[in-house]
Design an enzyme around this catalytic site. Structure first.
Site, PDB file in Angstrom:
ATOM      1  CB  CYS A   1     -25.100  -4.412  -9.763  1.00  0.00           C
ATOM      2  SG  CYS A   1     -25.124  -3.944  -8.013  1.00  0.00           S
TER       3      CYS A   1
ATOM      4  CB  CYS B   1     -19.083   2.133  -2.082  1.00  0.00           C
ATOM      5  SG  CYS B   1     -17.318   2.244  -1.696  1.00  0.00           S
TER       6      CYS B   1
ATOM      7  CB  CYS C   1     -16.926   5.946   4.206  1.00  0.00           C
ATOM      8  SG  CYS C   1     -18.628   5.697   3.626  1.00  0.00           S
TER       9      CYS C   1
ATOM     10  CB  CYS D   1     -14.063   9.669  -1.315  1.00  0.00           C
ATOM     11  SG  CYS D   1     -13.904   8.083  -0.479  1.00  0.00           S
TER      12      CYS D   1
ATOM     13  CG  ASP E   1      -1.998   1.135   1.074  1.00  0.00           C
ATOM     14  OD1 ASP E   1      -2.435   1.415  -0.045  1.00  0.00           O
ATOM     15  OD2 ASP E   1      -2.347   1.716   2.100  1.00  0.00           O
TER      16      ASP E   1
END
Length: 365
Positions: free
Chosen positions: A205, A258, A255, A228, A148
């Site tokens: 979707c 999604c 968050c 975001c 990352d």
């Protein structure tokens, strides 16, 4: 004995089988391999993201754009990339915690020990064993591991390695684990047999797009980080635009909306790894009452989140997020805790506290 330059094409399939046999023992739930070369499609996608300004204040993305878009620009000698994933599926639906207005909600991944530390250690151990195994085959090689923090486009590479596909929310989706995967990579000079890329199974979707509280997706497969909540609460320093504050609700670090609504999560498995399991006391919301967060100082913040990814954003940014959550709670019992920051030296905290107090003085919507 192999020549110094022999990376072992004839042993490529043998090494690939070794990875499948070895990865589970190191705590990895999925593994795939992709060539280090041949990723010309990454640069245009990254450049479009940067050109639109969708990276916000994450200037480090633009600064390392060339290396980020090409694995061989990052390490010219690399021949193969092993993509590895760890499942961190939650015990309960993360969206349930959004109803607990007097509590600050942490993203699922942040309720655990910092995954960078956990996964990097595993990658190093597995990479060392890979070289040892290769030497037994008469092969010479080298490795580098990334989790990352390096300029590596993990999600597109994981897609190409067959671990999943990038959904319309731009995150990786797996048929076996839904949206709940941590990713890490081992770059190596060894030649290893590769996997076929995964097919996109999103179909028509758009659940992840429609659930976003701040409309952060200008189009499917495109994310504007500036809207975001994960970016706003973690990466963004300074005040948060008022029109976005109410949409943040009680989210104080990240968050999951999604991710949580993805239909593929019905196949997801709960994480069983103890080092990544939710900490005791965080089962309901991943946090403690806002009244506690609002009254803690920097030292208490650091002690509470020691070993957690939350610690890296610092006390002031976390307090800013908690003040917004307090304003959105419309819980008048939090007024005194908010009032303590009305004269804060930090201008962002002072202004946010004033906004929160004004919200608490209004009837709940």
């Amino acid at each position: 004995m192999a020549d110094k330059g022999d990376h072992g094409p004839k042993h490529a399939a043998t090494l690939r089988r070794w990875i499948d046999a070895t990865a589970p023992g190191h705590g990895f739930d999925a593994a795939g391999v992709v060539h280090a070369e041949g990723h010309d499609d990454l640069a245009p996608r990254l450049q479009a993201f940067l050109t639109y300004g969708h990276h916000g204040t994450m200037d480090w993305m633009a600064a390392a754009a060339e290396r980020r878009a090409s694995p061989t620009a990052l390490w010219p000698e690399a021949r193969s990339i092993i993509m590895l994933a760890v499942n961190y599926g939650p015990e309960t639906d993360p969206l349930d915690a959004l109803a607990l207005r007097d509590r600050g909600t942490l993203s699922v991944y942040a309720r655990n020990r910092d995954y960078h530390d956990v996964i990097k250690g595993r990658l190093k151990t597995m990479a060392a064993q890979l070289l040892s195994h290769a030497r037994k085959l008469g092969l010479d090689g080298d490795v580098k591991v990334f989790v990352d923090t390096a300029p590596v486009m993990e999600k597109p590479l994981a897609h190409k390695a067959g671990l999943g596909w990038q959904g319309k929310h731009t995150n990786l989706v797996s048929r076996d684990f839904g949206s709940w995967l941590f990713l890490g990579s081992i770059f190596t000079t060894l030649e290893i047999a590769t996997d076929a890329s995964e097919v996109d199974h999103c179909g028509s979707c758009r659940a992840c797009l429609d659930v976003c509280p701040t409309d952060a997706f200008p189009a499917p497969y495109r994310l504007d980080a500036r809207r975001c909540i994960s970016y706003l609460t973690i990466e963004h320093d300074g005040p948060i635009a008022e029109p976005l504050r109410r949409a943040m609700g009680n989210r104080v670090y990240g968050c999951d909306d999604c991710l949580a609504v993805c239909p593929w999560n019905k196949f997801a498995k709960q994480a069983t790894e103890m080092k990544l399991a939710t900490k005791p006391g965080c089962e309901a919301s991943g946090s403690v009452p806002l009244a506690v967060h609002l009254t803690e100082d920097d030292a208490a913040f650091r002690a509470r989140f020691a070993g957690s990814p939350v610690k890296r954003i610092g006390w002031a940014r976390f307090l800013r997020n908690c003040l917004i959550a307090a304003g959105n709670s419309h819980d008048t019992h939090l007024k005194s805790a908010v009032a303590a920051h009305l004269e804060a030296k930090d201008t962002t905290l002072r202004e946010t506290a004033q906004w929160a107090m004004a919200e608490l003085s209004q009837p709940a919507p």
